[in-house]
Write a protein that holds these residues in place. Structure first.
Motif, mmCIF file in Angstrom:
data_model
loop_
_atom_site.group_PDB
_atom_site.id
_atom_site.type_symbol
_atom_site.label_atom_id
_atom_site.label_comp_id
_atom_site.label_asym_id
_atom_site.label_seq_id
_atom_site.Cartn_x
_atom_site.Cartn_y
_atom_site.Cartn_z
ATOM 1 N N SER A 101 -2.507 7.318 5.971
ATOM 2 C CA SER A 101 -3.353 8.000 6.953
ATOM 3 C C SER A 101 -3.082 9.499 6.971
ATOM 4 C CB SER A 101 -3.129 7.413 8.346
ATOM 5 O OG SER A 101 -1.962 7.931 8.972
ATOM 6 N N ILE A 102 -1.846 9.871 6.670
ATOM 7 C CA ILE A 102 -1.482 11.295 6.574
ATOM 8 C C ILE A 102 -1.907 11.841 5.221
ATOM 9 C CG2 ILE A 102 0.439 12.928 6.543
ATOM 10 C CD1 ILE A 102 -0.032 11.756 9.307
ATOM 11 N N ALA A 236 5.666 11.582 4.105
ATOM 12 C CA ALA A 236 4.208 11.405 4.164
ATOM 13 C C ALA A 236 3.494 12.745 3.985
ATOM 14 C CB ALA A 236 3.811 10.769 5.502
ATOM 15 N N MET A 237 4.031 13.797 4.604
ATOM 16 C CA MET A 237 3.424 15.119 4.466
ATOM 17 C C MET A 237 3.615 15.680 3.061
ATOM 18 S SD MET A 237 4.350 16.788 8.210
ATOM 19 C CE MET A 237 3.458 18.320 7.924
ATOM 20 N N VAL A 240 0.895 14.400 0.841
ATOM 21 C CA VAL A 240 -0.376 15.122 0.973
ATOM 22 C C VAL A 240 -0.523 16.125 -0.159
ATOM 23 C CG1 VAL A 240 -1.620 16.823 2.383
ATOM 24 C CG2 VAL A 240 -0.507 14.879 3.489
ATOM 25 N N VAL A 241 0.594 16.810 -0.465
ATOM 26 C CA VAL A 241 0.584 17.859 -1.491
ATOM 27 C C VAL A 241 0.744 17.267 -2.891
ATOM 28 C CG1 VAL A 241 1.774 19.948 -2.296
ATOM 29 C CG2 VAL A 241 1.437 19.567 0.161
ATOM 30 N N GLU A 242 1.476 16.182 -3.003
ATOM 31 C CA GLU A 242 1.691 15.583 -4.327
ATOM 32 C C GLU A 242 0.421 14.918 -4.872
ATOM 33 O OE1 GLU A 242 6.399 14.410 -4.572
ATOM 34 O OE2 GLU A 242 5.029 12.972 -3.664
ATOM 35 N N ASN A 243 -0.238 14.118 -4.037
ATOM 36 C CA ASN A 243 -1.421 13.402 -4.534
ATOM 37 C C ASN A 243 -2.409 13.049 -3.426
ATOM 38 O OD1 ASN A 243 0.086 11.358 -3.331
ATOM 39 N ND2 ASN A 243 0.883 10.628 -5.303
ATOM 40 N N GLY A 244 -2.442 13.870 -2.376
ATOM 41 C CA GLY A 244 -3.369 13.635 -1.276
ATOM 42 C C GLY A 244 -4.378 14.762 -1.142
ATOM 43 N N THR A 245 -4.791 15.040 0.083
ATOM 44 C CA THR A 245 -5.845 16.040 0.308
ATOM 45 C C THR A 245 -5.397 17.464 -0.040
ATOM 46 O OG1 THR A 245 -5.187 16.248 2.639
ATOM 47 C CG2 THR A 245 -6.970 14.689 2.113
ATOM 48 N N GLY A 246 -4.080 17.689 -0.146
ATOM 49 C CA GLY A 246 -3.584 19.028 -0.479
ATOM 50 C C GLY A 246 -3.059 19.147 -1.899
#
Length: 385
Positions: A101-102, A236-237, A240-246
């Motif tokens: 979810s994050i 979790a945050m 986000v940077v490794e393979n999410g929205t960032g």
């Protein structure tokens, strides 16, 4: 505070010797409001930047754990209501746990969580991170933002709270407003594993009078979960940077934890999609990014807001990455230093030249407007004759 920036800015030097009425009026009438300190006084819907803090609230109240999952079909409806609160991803994200979810910023996860939590408990949890109150920074005129509650709505509008308003607040929309400083500070508290922080500007003092430097946390957030939950939220945050929205700002050189956010400015009707090309630029979404680095030993936390900048991942996150790069990679070997005396002379000459150009353009526009008004008045007089 390592940096405290609001753009567009203005030159404060003319205020020392006495700024002209003409120049002051130009600053006051500028549509981009350069006199407005956005970092301290700008209040904006925080969007998805709040999801890490809110997610920990789900654990605090015993509503979620790291293994709990929900199914996201792309929307959420309140029981007995056909209105669909849409996820940003059409078709949804399928099965979602707290980490996902994050990582993917799943709106539906937070719609369901906030519905179960209720607005009062959501309010009571989020104020622990400083929302709805001043951070206490050593500056005047700080804005407190709004962390809404049923009492706040009753006091403000003399109306009862509606269930759908909780859903909007759950993704940092609706009545929820925060300053960039509040987002940065809440991120710093998360990076420090729940220690309460009051931001301060003074780093050191070497004057004759002794000045107390405050450079440590001043308390701890009351939290019912495990101490390891803070580290799991760091993980979790980071995802986000490794393979999410960032993921667009990922670097192998050091570890970044972050959260992207996109805050809606103009409401979109049910069943319609956001079409940036059809909206005035001043109604485009606000772009957010908040985060800290390095993940294993946090040294710097930040929040970046780009007014009407569009997507947080494409607009705000790269600015955050540039700031992290400076702190992690450049600061010790090639620091940014104040300009030398010779450089200051060049800067002052450049500013004087730019001001002269601006004044000339302003006078030309004023003259053209006066001539146009005179011509229209003359034409009107001839018509009446």
């Amino acid at each position: 505070m390592l940096a405290f920036v609001s753009n567009p800015s203005y030159d404060p030097n003319p205020f020392i010797s006495g700024i002209s009425f003409k120049d002051y009026d130009a600053l006051r009438e500028d549509l981009d409001q350069p006199l407005y300190n956005r970092a301290l006084q700008g209040t904006y819907p925080p969007g998805s930047t709040i999801k890490p803090f809110e997610g920990l609230g789900g654990i605090h109240y015993g509503l979620r754990d790291w293994n709990s999952t929900i199914y996201d079909p792309g929307y959420f409806s309140l029981p007995g209501d056909s209105h669909r609160f849409r996820d940003w991803k059409r078709g949804g994200h399928g099965t979602v746990d707290l980490k996902k979810s994050i990582q993917m910023s799943v709106d539906t996860y937070y719609y369901k969580l906030a519905y179960e939590m209720g607005i009062q408990r959501l309010h009571d949890w989020m104020v622990r991170f400083g929302f709805g109150d001043k951070t206490g920074i050593d500056l005047p005129n700080e804005k407190s933002g709004i962390m809404p509650s049923p009492k706040w709505k009753k006091d403000t509008y003399d109306k009862d709270w509606l269930p759908g308003e909780t859903i909007s607040v759950s993704i940092g929309q609706g009545y929820f407003l925060a300053t960039p400083l509040q987002i940065a500070n809440a991120t710093a508290m998360t990076a420090s594993k729940g220690k309460h922080i009051t931001p301060h500007l003074l780093k050191s003092s070497d004057g004759a009078a002794e000045v107390k430097i405050i450079d440590k946390p001043d308390g701890k957030i009351d939290y019912n979960g495990q101490p390891s939950d803070w580290l799991r939220m760091h993980d979790a945050m980071e995802s986000v940077v490794e393979n999410g929205t960032g993921r667009g700002i990922y670097t192998p050189r050091y570890r970044i934890a972050g959260k992207t956010g996109t805050a809606q400015v103009k409401s979109i009707a049910q069943g319609k999609r956001y079409d940036k090309s059809a909206i005035d630029k001043r109604h485009w979404d606000h772009a957010w990014f908040n985060g800290f680095a390095p993940v294993e030993d946090p040294q710097i936390a930040l929040a970046v807001l780009v007014e009407n900048g569009g997507g947080g991942s494409t607009t705000a996150a790269p600015i955050g990455r540039a700031l992290f790069d400076y702190w992690m990679l450049q600061r010790k070997t090639d620091p940014v230093l104040p300009p030398s005396a010779d450089e200051l002379k060049v800067i002052k000459r450049q500013k004087a030249f730019e001001k002269a150009l601006k004044d000339a353009l302003r006078e030309k526009e004023a003259k053209a407007l006066a001539e146009q008004e005179a011509a229209e008045a003359q034409a009107a007089a001839a018509t009446s004759e």
